[in-house]
Design a protein around this motif. Structure first.
Motif, PDB file in Angstrom:
ATOM      1  N   THR A 216     -14.194  23.718 -25.032  1.00 15.44           N
ATOM      2  CA  THR A 216     -15.295  22.557 -24.790  1.00 15.44           C
ATOM      3  C   THR A 216     -14.525  21.310 -24.717  1.00 15.44           C
ATOM      4  OG1 THR A 216     -16.628  24.243 -26.704  1.00 15.44           O
ATOM      5  CG2 THR A 216     -17.446  21.352 -26.359  1.00 15.44           C
TER       6      THR A 216
ATOM      7  N   ARG B 221     -20.788  26.892 -21.596  1.00 14.38           N
ATOM      8  CA  ARG B 221     -21.675  28.106 -21.912  1.00 14.38           C
ATOM      9  C   ARG B 221     -20.934  28.006 -23.470  1.00 14.38           C
ATOM     10  NH1 ARG B 221     -22.020  33.338 -22.065  1.00 14.38           N
ATOM     11  NH2 ARG B 221     -23.798  33.469 -23.277  1.00 14.38           N
TER      12      ARG B 221
ATOM     13  N   SER C 163     -18.713  24.862 -31.730  1.00 15.63           N
ATOM     14  CA  SER C 163     -18.806  23.820 -29.979  1.00 15.63           C
ATOM     15  C   SER C 163     -20.226  22.772 -30.200  1.00 15.63           C
ATOM     16  CB  SER C 163     -19.177  24.482 -28.661  1.00 15.63           C
ATOM     17  OG  SER C 163     -17.983  25.460 -28.699  1.00 15.63           O
ATOM     18  N   ARG C 164     -20.646  22.954 -30.928  1.00 19.60           N
ATOM     19  CA  ARG C 164     -22.488  21.857 -30.978  1.00 19.60           C
ATOM     20  C   ARG C 164     -21.386  20.935 -31.926  1.00 19.60           C
ATOM     21  NH1 ARG C 164     -25.891  25.419 -33.979  1.00 19.60           N
ATOM     22  NH2 ARG C 164     -26.851  25.861 -31.784  1.00 19.60           N
TER      23      ARG C 164
ATOM     24  N   MET D 161     -19.660  18.434 -29.987  1.00 17.36           N
ATOM     25  CA  MET D 161     -20.748  18.111 -29.073  1.00 17.36           C
ATOM     26  C   MET D 161     -21.208  16.840 -29.575  1.00 17.36           C
ATOM     27  SD  MET D 161     -19.980  18.768 -26.166  1.00 17.36           S
ATOM     28  CE  MET D 161     -21.925  17.623 -24.935  1.00 17.36           C
TER      29      MET D 161
ATOM     30  N   LEU E 199     -24.429  20.774 -22.941  1.00 20.09           N
ATOM     31  CA  LEU E 199     -24.155  22.176 -24.143  1.00 20.09           C
ATOM     32  C   LEU E 199     -25.108  23.292 -24.755  1.00 20.09           C
ATOM     33  CD1 LEU E 199     -21.636  24.459 -25.688  1.00 20.09           C
ATOM     34  CD2 LEU E 199     -22.875  23.297 -28.008  1.00 20.09           C
TER      35      LEU E 199
END
Length: 431
Positions: free
Chosen positions: A139, A156, A165-166, A169, A189
């Protein structure tokens, strides 16, 4: 597809258009930002990583718990795992990337006798999509490479790494962009992890003309086929598996060392996958090689094989800790096996004889070939000192091997009067 599937696909396409449109709107600020602002944003990402380690590791812990409950193999769990050490390495990579000079926008191709000069100009692609496997660090690799190349992105990943990953971000990428005065929407994302969103990512040529595909071979090849039908270009990293060929005139300690180095992580694409021993020394080498592999907890698949010789063990959840061993007649035979029966990612030859090494190197056509060095070196940071977006295996002109920010551009030819090339008119041109 059923009517319900059609509705879900339509919804995914609509949602993907929203992501791509937001990223495209963010490009206006990115296009006018200075190189210093771009690099400041990257450095701020690196600074933020250790300060938000708690939140990142907590999100990753939830991903790991779900992965263990779902029966994800230890090798794949290792790919998914974040640690303090890995976060520090990610921060160091961001600092390194920030320090790399930006490529010149314009380069002189020719000063013509008719008073005109031909320039080659680098232009960003626009918004680039990316579909990648359950590795949270990817990511950040992708976000940073896109930013450095002034491209927007729609990222994605699968459900296994979505929480990690979230968190990367929201805790790292978006705040660093905002603090630098850049639009955080420029890197999106996708929070939907079903296959409908993956298909949507490769179906919008007007908004996402290029998509980077990373992951398992079958799923990536399937997405590549869908992309081709919609006119979307892809850079695909579908298959991996390193080959090690032990030729005549080998040093046994070097053989054993490179086997060990090639298996330090089992869930990565450039690990040792196929070990070819020259027929002239097969019987002599095999007992020692087997001991080294078994001491490392690696199962040995010996001929006759019940699987393809290039079968990629890192993608086999139940048997990732396996290496295929076979014989090769000579360096040309070994290279032919590597060319025709493996992905073409990387191969190495172990020998003290330069003639043997040269024959193998000249015959192997994959993206990276080594002599007395591990295929684990075929990695953007290890090989080029830069994070990578993936390793492109295409057999066509274009970026091949580890792809970095330097490759994410379009070439444009510009013809101007030669007088305008002088520093007074155009100081940034490289001759």
């Amino acid at each position: 597809m059923t009517t319900a599937d059609d509705d879900r696909q339509t919804g995914s396409l609509s949602a993907m258009r929203v992501h791509a449109t937001r990223a495209r709107l963010g490009l206006s600020v990115l296009a006018t930002a200075s190189d210093e602002e771009i690099d400041t944003a990257l450095r701020r990402m690196g600074v933020r990583l250790p300060t938000v380690a708690g939140a990142l590791l907590e999100a990753n812990h939830h991903d790991l718990e779900r992965a263990a409950s779902a029966g994800l193999s230890p090798a794949l769990q290792d790919r998914l795992r974040l640690t303090d050490e890995r976060l520090r390495a990610m921060a160091a990579q961001l600092r390194t990337l920030a320090d790399v000079p930006h490529p010149p926008r314009d380069t002189v191709v020719e000063r013509r006798p008719d008073g005109l000069t031909v320039l080659e100009r680098r232009r960003p692609v626009g918004v680039i999509g990316a579909n990648f496997e359950a590795r949270p660090n990817v990511t950040l690799d992708l976000a940073s490479q896109l930013l450095k190349s002034r491209n927007g992105g729609v990222l994605r990943t699968g459900s296994a790494a979505l929480a990690s990953s979230r968190a990367l971000m929201t805790e790292v990428v978006e705040p660093a962009l905002r603090e630098t005065g850049l639009d955080p929407d420029v890197i999106q994302l996708v929070t939907e992890a079903d296959h409908f969103s993956a298909r949507a990512l490769v179906s919008l040529p007007d908004l996402l003309p290029l998509v980077i595909l990373r992951g398992s071979g079958p799923s990536t090849r399937s997405l590549g086929s869908i992309a081709a039908r919609h006119g979307v270009r892809t850079m695909a990293h579908a298959d991996g598996g390193g080959v090690l060929y032990v030729g005549p005139a080998y040093d046994e300690r070097t053989v054993h060392r490179l086997i060990t180095e090639g298996l330090d992580r089992l869930g990565v694409c450039n690990r040792l996958n196929l070990l070819l021993l020259d027929e002239s020394s097969y019987d002599k080498l095999l007992p020692g090689v087997t001991r080294v592999l078994q001491a490392a907890g690696i199962a040995v698949s010996l001929p006759p094989h019940t699987h393809p010789r290039g079968y990629e063990w890192s993608l086999d959840a139940q048997h990732a800790a396996t290496v295929t061993v076979d014989a090769a007649g000579d360096p040309l035979h070994a290279a032919r096996i590597a060319n025709e029966e493996t992905s073409g990612l990387a191969a190495t030859v172990v020998t003290e004889d330069p003639a043997v090494a040269t024959r193998f190197i000249d015959a192997y056509t994959g993206t990276g070939v080594m002599w007395n060095a591990t295929t684990r070196l075929l990695d953007g940071f290890k090989l080029l000192g830069l994070p990578e977006t993936g390793i492109n295996l295409d057999q066509v002109p274009g970026p091949r091997g580890p792809v970095t920010h330097r490759d994410l551009y379009l070439r444009q030819f510009v013809v101007i009067p030669t007088v305008a090339v002088s520093p007074a008119y155009h100081p940034a041109i490289t001759n």
